[in-house]
Design an enzyme around this catalytic site. Structure first.
Site, PDB file in Angstrom:
ATOM      1  CB  CYS A 185      38.994  39.328  47.625  1.00 45.15           C
ATOM      2  SG  CYS A 185      38.281  38.443  46.223  1.00 45.15           S
ATOM      3  CB  CYS A 223      36.832  40.964  43.431  1.00 48.89           C
ATOM      4  SG  CYS A 223      35.979  39.648  44.308  1.00 48.89           S
TER       5      CYS A 223
END
Length: 75
Positions: free
Chosen positions: A10, A13
């Protein structure tokens, strides 16, 4: 030095991975950034909320995006 980013890939991340890379470069350290997306492996580190940050097999953060300077202090 191996830095692992634990998460699904995501935005958070990705941001944590970029901050980790910047922190390693700023500290003058050779670091391999590894993205771990397998939830079985992530759970193996005890992470219940991503993103997680592992430095040389030691979990140092979970559930938040650390800044490059915060990661630098952990290196």
């Amino acid at each position: 030095m191996i830095i692992k980013i634990l998460g699904s890939g995501c935005k958070k991340c990705v941001a944590l991975g970029e901050n980790a890379k910047a922190a390693a470069e700023a500290a003058g350290k050779q670091a391999e950034i590894v993205k771990v997306t397998d939830f079985t492996q992530i759970a193996g580190y005890g992470v219940m909320s991503t993103p997680g940050l592992v430095i040389d097999e030691k979990l140092v953060s979970a559930g938040k995006v650390l800044t490059a300077s915060e990661i630098g202090k952990l290196l």
